[in-house]
Design a protein around this motif. Structure first.
Motif, mmCIF file in Angstrom:
data_model
loop_
_atom_site.group_PDB
_atom_site.id
_atom_site.type_symbol
_atom_site.label_atom_id
_atom_site.label_comp_id
_atom_site.label_asym_id
_atom_site.label_seq_id
_atom_site.Cartn_x
_atom_site.Cartn_y
_atom_site.Cartn_z
ATOM 1 N N ALA A 689 0.815 -1.222 0.000
ATOM 2 C CA ALA A 689 0.000 0.000 0.000
ATOM 3 C C ALA A 689 0.845 1.267 0.000
ATOM 4 O O ALA A 689 0.516 2.236 -0.684
ATOM 5 C CB ALA A 689 -0.929 -0.007 1.214
ATOM 6 N N THR A 690 1.951 1.270 0.754
ATOM 7 C CA THR A 690 2.712 2.525 0.885
ATOM 8 C C THR A 690 3.885 2.629 -0.083
ATOM 9 O O THR A 690 4.367 3.723 -0.353
ATOM 10 C CB THR A 690 3.251 2.707 2.321
ATOM 11 N N ALA A 691 4.366 1.472 -0.582
ATOM 12 C CA ALA A 691 5.559 1.533 -1.443
ATOM 13 C C ALA A 691 5.428 0.717 -2.729
ATOM 14 O O ALA A 691 6.197 0.914 -3.667
ATOM 15 C CB ALA A 691 6.788 1.058 -0.662
ATOM 16 N N GLY A 692 4.487 -0.241 -2.770
ATOM 17 C CA GLY A 692 4.328 -1.082 -3.969
ATOM 18 C C GLY A 692 5.544 -1.937 -4.252
ATOM 19 O O GLY A 692 5.904 -2.170 -5.396
ATOM 20 N N GLU A 693 6.204 -2.423 -3.167
ATOM 21 C CA GLU A 693 7.473 -3.148 -3.343
ATOM 22 C C GLU A 693 7.380 -4.622 -2.919
ATOM 23 O O GLU A 693 8.367 -5.202 -2.491
ATOM 24 C CB GLU A 693 8.586 -2.451 -2.547
ATOM 25 N N VAL A 694 6.172 -5.218 -2.992
ATOM 26 C CA VAL A 694 6.017 -6.625 -2.600
ATOM 27 C C VAL A 694 5.758 -7.451 -3.854
ATOM 28 O O VAL A 694 4.810 -7.186 -4.600
ATOM 29 C CB VAL A 694 4.857 -6.808 -1.590
ATOM 30 N N ASP A 695 6.607 -8.463 -4.082
ATOM 31 C CA ASP A 695 6.450 -9.316 -5.264
ATOM 32 C C ASP A 695 5.230 -10.217 -5.127
ATOM 33 O O ASP A 695 4.881 -10.658 -4.024
ATOM 34 C CB ASP A 695 7.696 -10.199 -5.434
ATOM 35 N N ASN A 696 4.629 -10.538 -6.266
ATOM 36 C CA ASN A 696 3.428 -11.376 -6.280
ATOM 37 C C ASN A 696 3.671 -12.738 -5.625
ATOM 38 O O ASN A 696 2.821 -13.278 -4.922
ATOM 39 C CB ASN A 696 2.955 -11.566 -7.726
ATOM 40 N N PHE A 697 4.896 -13.285 -5.815
ATOM 41 C CA PHE A 697 5.163 -14.641 -5.309
ATOM 42 C C PHE A 697 5.085 -14.713 -3.783
ATOM 43 O O PHE A 697 4.828 -15.776 -3.217
ATOM 44 C CB PHE A 697 6.522 -15.161 -5.806
ATOM 45 N N VAL A 698 5.294 -13.567 -3.092
ATOM 46 C CA VAL A 698 5.237 -13.575 -1.612
ATOM 47 C C VAL A 698 3.822 -13.944 -1.164
ATOM 48 O O VAL A 698 3.633 -14.826 -0.317
ATOM 49 C CB VAL A 698 5.667 -12.204 -1.034
ATOM 50 N N PHE A 699 2.801 -13.298 -1.764
ATOM 51 C CA PHE A 699 1.414 -13.627 -1.418
ATOM 52 C C PHE A 699 1.050 -15.032 -1.902
ATOM 53 O O PHE A 699 0.369 -15.784 -1.207
ATOM 54 C CB PHE A 699 0.450 -12.606 -2.039
ATOM 55 N N GLU A 700 1.539 -15.374 -3.100
ATOM 56 C CA GLU A 700 1.219 -16.693 -3.685
ATOM 57 C C GLU A 700 1.781 -17.817 -2.813
ATOM 58 O O GLU A 700 1.079 -18.794 -2.501
ATOM 59 C CB GLU A 700 1.805 -16.765 -5.104
ATOM 60 N N ASP A 701 3.042 -17.671 -2.392
ATOM 61 C CA ASP A 701 3.666 -18.705 -1.555
ATOM 62 C C ASP A 701 3.026 -18.753 -0.170
ATOM 63 O O ASP A 701 2.862 -19.831 0.410
ATOM 64 C CB ASP A 701 5.175 -18.448 -1.422
ATOM 65 N N ALA A 702 2.662 -17.587 0.366
ATOM 66 C CA ALA A 702 1.998 -17.557 1.680
ATOM 67 C C ALA A 702 0.643 -18.258 1.602
ATOM 68 O O ALA A 702 0.251 -18.994 2.519
ATOM 69 C CB ALA A 702 1.820 -16.113 2.148
ATOM 70 N N ASN A 703 -0.053 -18.064 0.492
ATOM 71 C CA ASN A 703 -1.339 -18.738 0.281
ATOM 72 C C ASN A 703 -1.144 -20.253 0.223
ATOM 73 O O ASN A 703 -1.928 -21.020 0.795
ATOM 74 C CB ASN A 703 -1.969 -18.222 -1.020
ATOM 75 N N SER A 704 -0.057 -20.685 -0.445
ATOM 76 C CA SER A 704 0.234 -22.137 -0.532
ATOM 77 C C SER A 704 0.509 -22.719 0.856
ATOM 78 O O SER A 704 0.058 -23.813 1.178
ATOM 79 C CB SER A 704 1.470 -22.393 -1.408
ATOM 80 N N VAL A 705 1.264 -21.973 1.677
ATOM 81 C CA VAL A 705 1.654 -22.482 2.998
ATOM 82 C C VAL A 705 0.460 -22.531 3.952
ATOM 83 O O VAL A 705 0.227 -23.535 4.617
ATOM 84 C CB VAL A 705 2.776 -21.597 3.614
ATOM 85 N N PHE A 706 -0.322 -21.435 4.022
ATOM 86 C CA PHE A 706 -1.327 -21.321 5.085
ATOM 87 C C PHE A 706 -2.755 -21.655 4.656
ATOM 88 O O PHE A 706 -3.590 -21.961 5.506
ATOM 89 C CB PHE A 706 -1.304 -19.898 5.675
ATOM 90 N N ILE A 707 -3.053 -21.581 3.359
ATOM 91 C CA ILE A 707 -4.447 -21.781 2.924
ATOM 92 C C ILE A 707 -4.624 -23.074 2.126
ATOM 93 O O ILE A 707 -5.532 -23.861 2.393
ATOM 94 C CB ILE A 707 -4.951 -20.565 2.088
ATOM 95 N N GLU A 708 -3.731 -23.304 1.135
ATOM 96 C CA GLU A 708 -3.886 -24.507 0.295
ATOM 97 C C GLU A 708 -3.659 -25.794 1.072
ATOM 98 O O GLU A 708 -4.252 -26.822 0.780
ATOM 99 C CB GLU A 708 -2.914 -24.438 -0.891
ATOM 100 N N ASP A 709 -2.772 -25.747 2.055
ATOM 101 C CA ASP A 709 -2.466 -26.922 2.867
ATOM 102 C C ASP A 709 -3.607 -27.133 3.867
ATOM 103 O O ASP A 709 -3.745 -26.391 4.849
ATOM 104 C CB ASP A 709 -1.133 -26.690 3.598
#
Length: 764
Positions: A689-709
């Motif tokens: 929100a403040t810098a736009g410096e987060v890569d898409n894979f960070v959210f994608e991998d977090a989703n795999s770890v905490f939601i898909e499993d």
């Protein structure tokens, strides 16, 4: 704070009175429950940050009205002396320090672990023309799978074949990958949460002492273990670090070998005093005279020397190790001392509790043992000479990195954030960095008080004076008002210097602003900003945590409104609303910059870092709409580095949010652990929100770890359904606001999960 659920108050209110439930609770404790004392658990609470005067509370200030006549004992993290000082000043609390969680190396997992194994194979087979290139191809392919192509320059995956490459180029690729994964593996990671009154185990003590051992302490004539070990093979540790950062394979290997030798030496020291339960009850002297006498007669080496020799450094000198080992033995006694619960009891019994400095236990082990009444430092003594020297090195690295990225040109203006805690821990390093950029030298008087500044001549400086826009936290403003005076005087001195504008960007911009705004040059050179007196934070973090913001422009407006109060050395003691001047100064910024000085608190652990980040604010104000470059200085280890913000976010995500060692450690602590995981996910989105410096894979991998499993999903839901609902909400919000692109299947799963968790919480 009375802001919750009311986004308009967040945007427009200078401060907000506490809601009635909060206020009534303190009245209940005093008048109805008739408590003899209150024990607050930090870090930190809300009481000390309630509206009112900055210092010297009166009956109309909320902290005074709430705590009234109740004695307040406050359990506070030892590494946060700045906010502990606010608790003392504004809520009349006596503090009891507690130990921060022990820091361990983050380690490697999944593809990163596989990469290290491949590199190990390559080291053994690099001369083999058949196997060597095949392993390099696997290393390149796995690096892409792990998204390391975002951090290092890798050859094209489709066309590259290592057998067509030279041996030097193959070494170069492997060295860069190796340096990157070693950065991830050696990153310090607080393990779990600290339990008050439970001293660290031997293993946890080793982790803390290894970090203490790596720093040189010239004021005590102590060389760090890495320096002593490196010199045994004729190398200077600073050269090893420099080449390691550049990805020189030979020195990346040597750096890891030195780290492992240091760890084994510390382990040998601690194991002398470890009992069968894995704890250190009593520290045995490393220099027991009788043992040393017989050992010398038999020609035996000390256990730590032996450990270093066995790790591959036979030339290490035992005598040269003696000062650092003696220091580590002293530190071990402090680390395992159990004073926290006795300290609380002393306060509650109305007894005197011994004072002690607060700060980072690794940089300043005098913070230990905990369980004492914490204080900060003499603000007039910073920046110290040592802090000025270190800051000059960081500024050199910063300008070097910027020159590389910008065809050798210097930036004209840098936006800086100054924090209270960081400057206490480092004795004013980031404050000294600002002065160094402007080309101003702090001058101490005969008793060490820094109350003057002088301009460094351009001939000596050897580069242009860089303009700065300094945003000070509310805590920095409270604790270091004299240093704000110093900064303002130094910057205005530079603006008024009769120098060519192309060599003095402070003067260049101040002259432009004076003409544009119709004010004097001196007034136009205001560059030190903060909140109004008695007000804290930009509240951007609060808005993001509550989810009650419409778009990014609201967050940016909030930042400008709350942070646009200028300090003026010509009218000391006043913070004047100067929003137009603040916007004008920010519109000329090329780079935003912050410091990370401690392994315990990183950029996704708390909301403060992104709350005060002006990257997108600057982009919105610049005439060309160009986004400024965002950089972070990392001085958490002896090997200080300057990275881009996106690199730092990736490093933080890989070592914490996505790291099994981190999230399993958190989950083992129960419901609070799930909240800690969710907090880091929310703070990661804050950087989007403040810098736009987060890569898409960070959210994608977090989703795999905490939601898909499915199994992990169930554990989170059972342990803390409320925090899990917030996690699901954060993923959906990140997608809805355009920060995360993902499949329809993922979004549908999250929407179904949200309904399911809501039903669970409501008991349906």
């Amino acid at each position: 704070f009375g802001y919750e659920g009311d986004p308009m108050r967040l945007l427009f209110a200078k401060s907000a009175s506490p809601h009635h439930g909060f206020a009534a609770y303190y009245t209940y404790l005093e008048k109805i429950f008739q408590a003899d004392a209150v024990l607050h658990f930090g870090t930190h609470g809300s009481l000390e940050f309630m509206p009112g005067k900055q210092v010297g509370m009166s009956g109309t200030c909320y902290p005074d009205r709430l705590i009234n006549s109740l004695p307040s004992a406050y359990l506070y993290a030892a590494n946060n002396p700045s906010e502990a000082t606010i608790a003392k000043r504004r809520s009349y609390s006596a503090t009891v320090s507690y130990l921060t969680p022990p820091a361990e190396n983050a380690g490697l997992y999944k593809g990163l672990k596989e990469l290290k194994e491949l590199i190990s194979s390559y080291q053994g087979l690099r001369e083999n023309e058949g196997r060597g290139p095949a392993i390099v191809n696997s290393i390149v392919s796995t690096s892409y799978t792990c998204n390391l192509d975002k951090d290092i320059d890798l050859p094209d995956l489709e066309t590259y074949d290592a057998k067509d490459d030279t041996a030097e180029r193959r070494d170069d690729i492997v060295g860069k990958v190796y340096a990157q994964i070693m950065q991830i593996e050696s990153r310090l990671l607080p393990c779990g949460l600290h339990t008050v009154g439970v001293p660290p185990t031997a293993e946890e003590a080793i982790a803390t002492l290894v970090n203490i051992a790596q720093l040189d302490r010239p004021e005590d004539k102590i060389e760090g273990l890495p320096r002593v070990i490196a010199s045994s093979v004729g190398r200077d540790i600073n050269d090893v670090y420099r080449n390691n950062n550049a990805g020189v394979l030979k020195d990346v290997e040597l750096s890891e070998k030195i780290t492992m030798a240091s760890r084994e030496a510390v382990r040998a020291l601690v194991m002398q005093s470890t009992d069968s339960s894995g704890r250190v009850k009593e520290v045995k002297s490393a220099f027991d005279e009788m043992g040393a006498f017989f050992g010398n007669m038999l020609g035996q080496k000390k256990p730590w020397t032996k450990a270093i020799v066995e790790a591959g450094f036979p030339g290490v000198e035992e005598e040269r190790l003696a000062p650092v080992i003696a220091y580590l033995e002293f530190c071990l006694k402090q680390v395992v001392a159990n004073n926290e619960l006795p300290g609380i009891m002393e306060l509650l019994n109305g007894e005197f509790l011994m004072p002690a400095p607060g700060g980072d236990p690794i940089r300043n082990p005098d913070v230990l043992p905990t369980g004492r009444n914490m204080h900060a430092l003499d603000p007039s003594a910073i920046p110290t000479t040592a802090a000025v020297e270190i800051s000059e090195q960081v500024v050199e690295k910063l300008l070097e990195k910027l020159a590389q990225e910008n065809d050798g040109a210097f930036p004209e203006s840098i936006a800086f954030t100054l924090w209270g805690t960081d400057n206490i821990k480092t004795y004013g390093e980031s404050l000294a960095q600002v002065l160094a950029l402007v080309g101003v030298r702090p001058v101490a008087d005969s008793i060490g008080r820094v109350n003057k500044v002088e301009l460094i001549p351009l001939e000596e400086l050897g580069r242009p004076r860089i303009d700065v826009v300094v945003s000070c936290s509310g805590v920095f403003r409270d604790l270091f008002i004299n240093q704000m005076n110093l900064l303002d005087r130094g910057i205005k001195m530079a603006a008024e210097a009769d120098e060519p504008p192309e060599m003095n960007f402070v003067r260049k911009h101040a002259m432009e602003q004076a003409e544009e705004m119709g004010v004097s040059l001196r007034d136009a050179a205001a560059r030190v900003f903060s909140n109004s007196a008695g007000s804290y934070s930009a509240n951007v973090g609060l808005a993001i945590e509550n989810g009650g913001w419409e778009d990014e422009s609201q967050l940016q407006e909030q930042f400008l409104t709350r942070k646009g109060f200028a300090f003026n050395a010509d009218k000391p003691g006043m913070m004047e609303q100067q929003a137009d001047l603040f916007k004008s100064a920010l519109s000329k910024v090329d780079v935003t910059f912050q410091n990370l000085d401690s392994s315990e608190i990183s950029i996704t652990d708390v909301s403060h870092y992104y709350d005060s980040d002006p990257t997108k604010v600057v982009q919105g104000l610049r005439n060309d709409g160009k986004k400024p470059m965002s950089l972070m200085a990392d001085t958490t280890t002896a090997n200080a580095q300057v990275r881009t913000l996106s690199e730092t976010v990736r490093l933080d995500a890989r070592t914490k949010l996505l790291n099994p060692k981190f999230y399993e450690g958190m989950l083992s602590t129960g419901y609070e652990g799930v909240r800690e995981i969710q907090k880091r996910l929310r703070n990661t989105m804050g950087w989007s929100a403040t810098a736009g410096e987060v890569d898409n894979f960070v959210f994608e991998d977090a989703n795999s770890v905490f939601i898909e499993d499915a199994e992990m999903q169930q554990r989170l839901l059972d342990t803390n359904p409320n925090a899990f609902r917030d996690m699901v909400t954060t993923f959906l919000e990140a997608n809805g606001r355009g920060y995360w692109e993902t499949s329809e299947e993922n979004i549908e799963r999250l929407q179904e999960l949200y309904a399911e968790v809501e039903d669970r919480i409501e008991g349906v």
